[in-house]
Design a protein around this motif. Structure first.
Motif, PDB file in Angstrom:
ATOM      1  N   PRO A  62       0.821  -1.148   0.128  1.00  0.00           N
ATOM      2  CA  PRO A  62      -0.065   0.130  -0.205  1.00  0.00           C
ATOM      3  C   PRO A  62       0.829   1.229   0.012  1.00  0.00           C
ATOM      4  CG  PRO A  62      -0.048  -1.014   2.212  1.00  0.00           C
ATOM      5  CD  PRO A  62       0.704  -1.817   1.131  1.00  0.00           C
ATOM      6  N   ASN A  63       1.914   1.420   0.484  1.00  0.00           N
ATOM      7  CA  ASN A  63       2.809   2.387   0.676  1.00  0.00           C
ATOM      8  C   ASN A  63       4.483   2.084   0.248  1.00  0.00           C
ATOM      9  OD1 ASN A  63       4.193   4.828   1.281  1.00  0.00           O
ATOM     10  ND2 ASN A  63       3.389   5.113   3.231  1.00  0.00           N
ATOM     11  N   PRO A  64       4.645   2.419  -1.031  1.00  0.00           N
ATOM     12  CA  PRO A  64       5.828   2.016  -1.605  1.00  0.00           C
ATOM     13  C   PRO A  64       7.255   2.880  -0.619  1.00  0.00           C
ATOM     14  CG  PRO A  64       4.750   2.279  -3.381  1.00  0.00           C
ATOM     15  CD  PRO A  64       3.922   2.700  -2.188  1.00  0.00           C
ATOM     16  N   LYS A  65       6.940   4.100  -0.013  1.00  0.00           N
ATOM     17  CA  LYS A  65       7.634   4.689   0.706  1.00  0.00           C
ATOM     18  C   LYS A  65       8.373   4.101   1.702  1.00  0.00           C
ATOM     19  CE  LYS A  65       7.504   9.329  -0.822  1.00  0.00           C
ATOM     20  NZ  LYS A  65       8.679  10.074  -0.580  1.00  0.00           N
ATOM     21  N   GLU A  66       7.541   2.907   2.264  1.00  0.00           N
ATOM     22  CA  GLU A  66       7.960   2.151   3.554  1.00  0.00           C
ATOM     23  C   GLU A  66       9.042   1.086   3.032  1.00  0.00           C
ATOM     24  OE1 GLU A  66       4.603   1.144   5.290  1.00  0.00           O
ATOM     25  OE2 GLU A  66       4.011   3.072   6.000  1.00  0.00           O
ATOM     26  N   TYR A  67       9.180   0.790   1.965  1.00  0.00           N
ATOM     27  CA  TYR A  67       9.909  -0.358   1.293  1.00  0.00           C
ATOM     28  C   TYR A  67      11.131   0.028   0.810  1.00  0.00           C
ATOM     29  CZ  TYR A  67       6.143  -3.575   2.062  1.00  0.00           C
ATOM     30  OH  TYR A  67       5.033  -4.477   2.339  1.00  0.00           O
ATOM     31  N   VAL A  68      12.302  -0.487   0.927  1.00  0.00           N
ATOM     32  CA  VAL A  68      13.639  -0.435   0.293  1.00  0.00           C
ATOM     33  C   VAL A  68      13.497  -0.904  -1.107  1.00  0.00           C
ATOM     34  CG1 VAL A  68      16.154  -0.544   0.304  1.00  0.00           C
ATOM     35  CG2 VAL A  68      14.979  -0.232   2.546  1.00  0.00           C
ATOM     36  N   PHE A  69      12.795  -2.062  -1.268  1.00  0.00           N
ATOM     37  CA  PHE A  69      12.946  -2.762  -2.571  1.00  0.00           C
ATOM     38  C   PHE A  69      11.620  -2.759  -3.175  1.00  0.00           C
ATOM     39  CE2 PHE A  69      16.371  -4.796  -0.216  1.00  0.00           C
ATOM     40  CZ  PHE A  69      17.556  -4.556  -1.160  1.00  0.00           C
ATOM     41  N   TRP A  70      11.575  -2.507  -4.492  1.00  0.00           N
ATOM     42  CA  TRP A  70      10.269  -2.543  -5.289  1.00  0.00           C
ATOM     43  C   TRP A  70      10.017  -3.975  -5.627  1.00  0.00           C
ATOM     44  CZ3 TRP A  70       6.044  -0.167  -6.513  1.00  0.00           C
ATOM     45  CH2 TRP A  70       5.215  -0.791  -7.574  1.00  0.00           C
ATOM     46  N   ASP A  71      10.953  -4.604  -5.993  1.00  0.00           N
ATOM     47  CA  ASP A  71      10.883  -6.124  -6.553  1.00  0.00           C
ATOM     48  C   ASP A  71      12.043  -6.705  -6.320  1.00  0.00           C
ATOM     49  OD1 ASP A  71      12.552  -5.619  -8.503  1.00  0.00           O
ATOM     50  OD2 ASP A  71      11.323  -5.459 -10.095  1.00  0.00           O
ATOM     51  N   LEU A  72      12.517  -7.998  -6.668  1.00  0.00           N
ATOM     52  CA  LEU A  72      13.494  -8.783  -6.208  1.00  0.00           C
ATOM     53  C   LEU A  72      14.718  -8.230  -6.726  1.00  0.00           C
ATOM     54  CD1 LEU A  72      13.632 -11.944  -8.567  1.00  0.00           C
ATOM     55  CD2 LEU A  72      11.987 -10.426  -8.873  1.00  0.00           C
ATOM     56  N   TYR A  73      14.771  -7.367  -7.876  1.00  0.00           N
ATOM     57  CA  TYR A  73      16.092  -6.633  -8.280  1.00  0.00           C
ATOM     58  C   TYR A  73      16.433  -4.986  -7.763  1.00  0.00           C
ATOM     59  CZ  TYR A  73      15.981 -10.759 -11.199  1.00  0.00           C
ATOM     60  OH  TYR A  73      16.117 -11.972 -11.377  1.00  0.00           O
ATOM     61  N   ALA A  79      14.282   4.722  -2.138  1.00  0.00           N
ATOM     62  CA  ALA A  79      15.542   4.222  -1.955  1.00  0.00           C
ATOM     63  C   ALA A  79      16.493   4.779  -2.997  1.00  0.00           C
ATOM     64  CB  ALA A  79      15.634   2.638  -1.875  1.00  0.00           C
ATOM     65  N   ASP A  80      16.045   4.891  -4.032  1.00  0.00           N
ATOM     66  CA  ASP A  80      16.691   5.395  -5.231  1.00  0.00           C
ATOM     67  C   ASP A  80      16.958   6.948  -5.163  1.00  0.00           C
ATOM     68  OD1 ASP A  80      17.274   3.329  -6.992  1.00  0.00           O
ATOM     69  OD2 ASP A  80      15.396   3.611  -8.285  1.00  0.00           O
ATOM     70  N   GLU A  81      16.218   7.648  -4.589  1.00  0.00           N
ATOM     71  CA  GLU A  81      16.328   9.106  -4.241  1.00  0.00           C
ATOM     72  C   GLU A  81      17.602   9.522  -3.386  1.00  0.00           C
ATOM     73  OE1 GLU A  81      13.907  13.118  -2.160  1.00  0.00           O
ATOM     74  OE2 GLU A  81      13.018  11.019  -2.549  1.00  0.00           O
ATOM     75  N   ILE A  82      17.799   8.331  -2.405  1.00  0.00           N
ATOM     76  CA  ILE A  82      18.691   8.565  -1.338  1.00  0.00           C
ATOM     77  C   ILE A  82      20.114   8.102  -2.084  1.00  0.00           C
ATOM     78  CG2 ILE A  82      19.865   7.266   0.592  1.00  0.00           C
ATOM     79  CD1 ILE A  82      16.920   6.682   1.606  1.00  0.00           C
TER      80      ILE A  82
END
Length: 106
Positions: A62-73, A79-82
């Motif tokens: 529900p909230n991708p900003k809480e995740y470091v990874f989008w998918d397995l790769y 995370a990319d912004e950082i």
């Protein structure tokens, strides 16, 4: 050979080390994203959403900003912004001998 490349300017970025830092210390980056999940992918199927890449049938967080990874790769946009900010304006140990901003100024 070096004398032929005397005006060569370069910068190395250790994105693997930076991603490892984000995973180990997600609270250090709360000003950009509120990472609560550092292992599972936001989109995918199977264990940790990492067995099958993101498809129309995949679970989507529900909230991708809480995740470091989008998918397995791939890292998420947060995370990319950082990673990009460190490449452009960061320093050791992630970027050396100069960051991208200083490299562009040469």
């Amino acid at each position: 050979m070096m004398s032929q490349l005397g005006d060569l300017r370069y910068s190395f970025s250790d994105t693997s080390l930076l991603l490892q830092q984000i995973i180990q210390n997600p609270c250090d980056y709360d000003f950009i994203a509120g990472f609560t999940e550092v292992k599972a992918g936001c989109c995918g199927l199977g264990n940790l959403n990492a067995k099958v890449a993101c498809t129309p049938l995949s679970f989507l967080c529900p909230n991708p900003k809480e995740y470091v990874f989008w998918d397995l790769y791939h890292p998420t946009e947060a995370a990319d912004e950082i990673i990009v900010n460190k490449i452009v304006d960061g320093g050791l140990p992630f970027v050396y001998p100069v960051n991208a901003r200083r490299l562009a100024a040469f």
